[in-house]
Write a protein that holds these residues in place. Structure first.
Motif, PDB file in Angstrom:
ATOM      1  N   TYR A 124       0.708  -0.674   0.006  1.00 11.23           N
ATOM      2  CA  TYR A 124       0.037  -0.372  -0.168  1.00 11.23           C
ATOM      3  C   TYR A 124       0.559   1.345  -0.252  1.00 11.23           C
ATOM      4  O   TYR A 124       1.667   0.974   0.332  1.00 11.23           O
ATOM      5  CB  TYR A 124      -0.713   0.636   1.232  1.00 11.23           C
ATOM      6  CG  TYR A 124      -1.732  -1.380   1.218  1.00 11.23           C
ATOM      7  CD1 TYR A 124      -1.638  -1.903   1.500  1.00 11.23           C
ATOM      8  CD2 TYR A 124      -2.943  -0.861   0.997  1.00 11.23           C
ATOM      9  CE1 TYR A 124      -2.719  -3.656   1.486  1.00 11.23           C
ATOM     10  CE2 TYR A 124      -4.364  -1.644   0.917  1.00 11.23           C
ATOM     11  CZ  TYR A 124      -4.224  -3.072   1.362  1.00 11.23           C
ATOM     12  OH  TYR A 124      -5.069  -3.827   1.676  1.00 11.23           O
TER      13      TYR A 124
ATOM     14  N   ALA B 183     -11.564   1.309   6.773  1.00 10.37           N
ATOM     15  CA  ALA B 183     -11.445   0.385   5.940  1.00 10.37           C
ATOM     16  C   ALA B 183     -12.647  -0.615   5.210  1.00 10.37           C
ATOM     17  O   ALA B 183     -12.797  -1.182   6.320  1.00 10.37           O
ATOM     18  CB  ALA B 183      -9.778   0.658   5.346  1.00 10.37           C
ATOM     19  N   TRP B 184     -12.735  -0.677   4.362  1.00  9.01           N
ATOM     20  CA  TRP B 184     -13.323  -2.098   4.056  1.00  9.01           C
ATOM     21  C   TRP B 184     -13.238  -2.956   3.176  1.00  9.01           C
ATOM     22  O   TRP B 184     -13.010  -2.948   2.105  1.00  9.01           O
ATOM     23  CB  TRP B 184     -15.180  -0.937   2.860  1.00  9.01           C
ATOM     24  CG  TRP B 184     -14.909  -0.841   1.650  1.00  9.01           C
ATOM     25  CD1 TRP B 184     -14.364   0.448   1.712  1.00  9.01           C
ATOM     26  CD2 TRP B 184     -15.271  -1.483   1.146  1.00  9.01           C
ATOM     27  NE1 TRP B 184     -14.515   0.610   0.493  1.00  9.01           N
ATOM     28  CE2 TRP B 184     -15.300  -0.359  -0.281  1.00  9.01           C
ATOM     29  CE3 TRP B 184     -15.223  -3.081   0.476  1.00  9.01           C
ATOM     30  CZ2 TRP B 184     -16.072  -0.857  -1.788  1.00  9.01           C
ATOM     31  CZ3 TRP B 184     -16.437  -2.869  -0.520  1.00  9.01           C
ATOM     32  CH2 TRP B 184     -15.439  -1.895  -2.165  1.00  9.01           C
ATOM     33  N   GLU B 185     -14.124  -3.772   3.366  1.00  4.46           N
ATOM     34  CA  GLU B 185     -13.337  -5.194   2.085  1.00  4.46           C
ATOM     35  C   GLU B 185     -14.546  -5.519   1.174  1.00  4.46           C
ATOM     36  O   GLU B 185     -15.200  -6.444   2.104  1.00  4.46           O
ATOM     37  CB  GLU B 185     -12.481  -6.214   2.912  1.00  4.46           C
ATOM     38  CG  GLU B 185     -12.086  -7.409   1.952  1.00  4.46           C
ATOM     39  CD  GLU B 185     -11.771  -8.566   3.531  1.00  4.46           C
ATOM     40  OE1 GLU B 185     -11.921  -8.425   4.139  1.00  4.46           O
ATOM     41  OE2 GLU B 185     -10.376  -9.273   3.043  1.00  4.46           O
TER      42      GLU B 185
ATOM     43  N   SER C 129     -20.243   3.128  -7.939  1.00  2.00           N
ATOM     44  CA  SER C 129     -18.707   2.589  -7.876  1.00  2.00           C
ATOM     45  C   SER C 129     -18.607   2.928  -5.792  1.00  2.00           C
ATOM     46  O   SER C 129     -19.506   3.585  -5.513  1.00  2.00           O
ATOM     47  CB  SER C 129     -17.601   3.578  -8.273  1.00  2.00           C
ATOM     48  OG  SER C 129     -17.847   4.911  -8.024  1.00  2.00           O
ATOM     49  N   GLN C 130     -18.432   2.205  -5.602  1.00  2.00           N
ATOM     50  CA  GLN C 130     -17.564   2.530  -4.249  1.00  2.00           C
ATOM     51  C   GLN C 130     -16.917   3.153  -3.555  1.00  2.00           C
ATOM     52  O   GLN C 130     -16.219   4.157  -4.472  1.00  2.00           O
ATOM     53  CB  GLN C 130     -17.188   0.816  -3.771  1.00  2.00           C
ATOM     54  CG  GLN C 130     -18.086  -0.515  -4.419  1.00  2.00           C
ATOM     55  CD  GLN C 130     -17.547  -0.846  -5.509  1.00  2.00           C
ATOM     56  OE1 GLN C 130     -16.407  -0.008  -6.354  1.00  2.00           O
ATOM     57  NE2 GLN C 130     -17.960  -1.717  -5.459  1.00  2.00           N
ATOM     58  N   THR C 131     -17.586   3.549  -2.269  1.00  2.00           N
ATOM     59  CA  THR C 131     -16.651   4.856  -1.520  1.00  2.00           C
ATOM     60  C   THR C 131     -16.982   4.771  -0.626  1.00  2.00           C
ATOM     61  O   THR C 131     -17.777   4.111   0.064  1.00  2.00           O
ATOM     62  CB  THR C 131     -17.759   6.412  -2.400  1.00  2.00           C
ATOM     63  OG1 THR C 131     -19.299   6.827  -1.667  1.00  2.00           O
ATOM     64  CG2 THR C 131     -17.281   6.723  -3.307  1.00  2.00           C
TER      65      THR C 131
ATOM     66  N   VAL D  70      -3.769   3.387   0.336  1.00  2.90           N
ATOM     67  CA  VAL D  70      -4.334   3.309  -1.213  1.00  2.90           C
ATOM     68  C   VAL D  70      -3.316   1.590  -1.622  1.00  2.90           C
ATOM     69  O   VAL D  70      -2.443   1.677  -1.287  1.00  2.90           O
ATOM     70  CB  VAL D  70      -3.431   4.010  -2.258  1.00  2.90           C
ATOM     71  CG1 VAL D  70      -4.512   3.619  -3.238  1.00  2.90           C
ATOM     72  CG2 VAL D  70      -4.471   5.158  -2.125  1.00  2.90           C
ATOM     73  N   HIS D  71      -4.284   0.887  -2.267  1.00  3.87           N
ATOM     74  CA  HIS D  71      -4.012  -0.209  -2.599  1.00  3.87           C
ATOM     75  C   HIS D  71      -2.618  -0.033  -3.804  1.00  3.87           C
ATOM     76  O   HIS D  71      -3.284   0.540  -4.713  1.00  3.87           O
ATOM     77  CB  HIS D  71      -4.949  -1.735  -2.376  1.00  3.87           C
ATOM     78  CG  HIS D  71      -4.277  -2.850  -3.598  1.00  3.87           C
ATOM     79  ND1 HIS D  71      -4.450  -3.352  -4.675  1.00  3.87           N
ATOM     80  CD2 HIS D  71      -3.996  -3.956  -2.022  1.00  3.87           C
ATOM     81  CE1 HIS D  71      -3.870  -4.520  -4.268  1.00  3.87           C
ATOM     82  NE2 HIS D  71      -3.709  -4.699  -3.487  1.00  3.87           N
TER      83      HIS D  71
ATOM     84  N   HIS E 289      -9.533  -0.492   0.883  1.00  2.00           N
ATOM     85  CA  HIS E 289      -9.898   0.245   1.059  1.00  2.00           C
ATOM     86  C   HIS E 289     -10.060   0.708   1.994  1.00  2.00           C
ATOM     87  O   HIS E 289     -11.547   0.576   2.530  1.00  2.00           O
ATOM     88  CB  HIS E 289     -11.859   0.803  -0.085  1.00  2.00           C
ATOM     89  CG  HIS E 289     -11.355  -0.589  -1.157  1.00  2.00           C
ATOM     90  ND1 HIS E 289     -10.658  -0.494  -2.396  1.00  2.00           N
ATOM     91  CD2 HIS E 289     -12.300  -1.946  -1.570  1.00  2.00           C
ATOM     92  CE1 HIS E 289     -11.068  -1.415  -3.505  1.00  2.00           C
ATOM     93  NE2 HIS E 289     -11.544  -2.796  -2.740  1.00  2.00           N
TER      94      HIS E 289
END
Lengths: 112, 112
Positions: free
Chosen positions: A35, B92-94, B1-3, A44-45, B102
């Protein structure tokens, strides 16, 4: 602890040079991720490499993984001033959620 | 899109005051959610993670708690802040297990 350890802690190079950062970890992993974090921002990945992979490329990024040595490296080629940031490796093992364990990071400075 | 949204961006609180940091995710369902804390110049420490509504796993004993009242909402709380709670808090989410995380932009908390 499964925490990854990045090396070096800080790296300063000239624009256009290649930057190499290393990461070592202690236990078996499912995957290893890199990251990037700009100052004061979220992470950020960049790239994910699985335990059965040895090398992966993404644009100017090249990641290697050596599970026998429990180490990984991130190479950024043809560095740019915009690459200035902190870079973290994170090791993933699964117990319900992913539970990524992050290292302390490498602070990379690209001098114009 | 994901936010992912995280607020507030900065917060200064006196010792002994309560805390509530909120994180929401849009554009995805049933994400795994995470709270990390980052001390200055250091790596990330996993505080809590959640695989579903009302399901919270704590990684380290501390003065903080987390809750997930809705599928895409994750809240970090404290009843009485300590000086040692100062830091940069990242949500963060996965989406899919073992996929990249993210991150939100973080909340910088200063306890005075």
């Amino acid at each position: 602890s499964q925490q990854g350890e990045e090396d070096p802690q800080a790296l300063s190079i000239q624009e256009g040079e290649n930057a190499t950062m290393n990461c070592s970890y202690k236990t078996s992993i499912n995957n290893l991720q890199w990251y990037r974090q700009n100052s004061g921002r979220g992470l950020v990945h960049l790239i994910l490499i699985r335990s059965n992979e040895r090398e992966k490329h993404s644009g100017r990024l090249r990641v290697t993984l050596d599970t026998s040595k429990k180490s990984s490296s991130l190479l950024i080629t043809a560095s740019r001033a915009a690459d200035t940031a902190s870079y973290f490796c994170a090791t993933g093992y699964l117990q319900g959620a992913q539970k990524l364990v992050f290292g302390q990071g490498t602070r990379l400075t690209i001098n114009p | 899109s994901q936010t992912i949204h995280q607020w507030p961006a900065t917060l200064v609180q006196p010792v002994g005051s309560p805390l509530s940091l909120e994180c929401t995710v849009e554009g995805t369902s049933n994400p795994n959610l995470y709270w990390y804390r980052q001390a200055a110049g250091r790596g990330l420490q996993l505080l809590f993670y959640s695989v579903g509504i009302g399901q919270i796993s704590s990684e380290v004993p501390q003065n903080l708690s987390a809750s997930r009242p809705q599928d895409r909402q994750f809240i970090l709380s404290s009843k009485k802040l300590l000086l040692s709670d100062s830091g940069f808090y990242l949500c963060a989410w996965e989406g899919v297990s073992r996929s990249p995380l993210h991150f939100g932009n973080g909340t910088r908390l200063t306890v005075t």
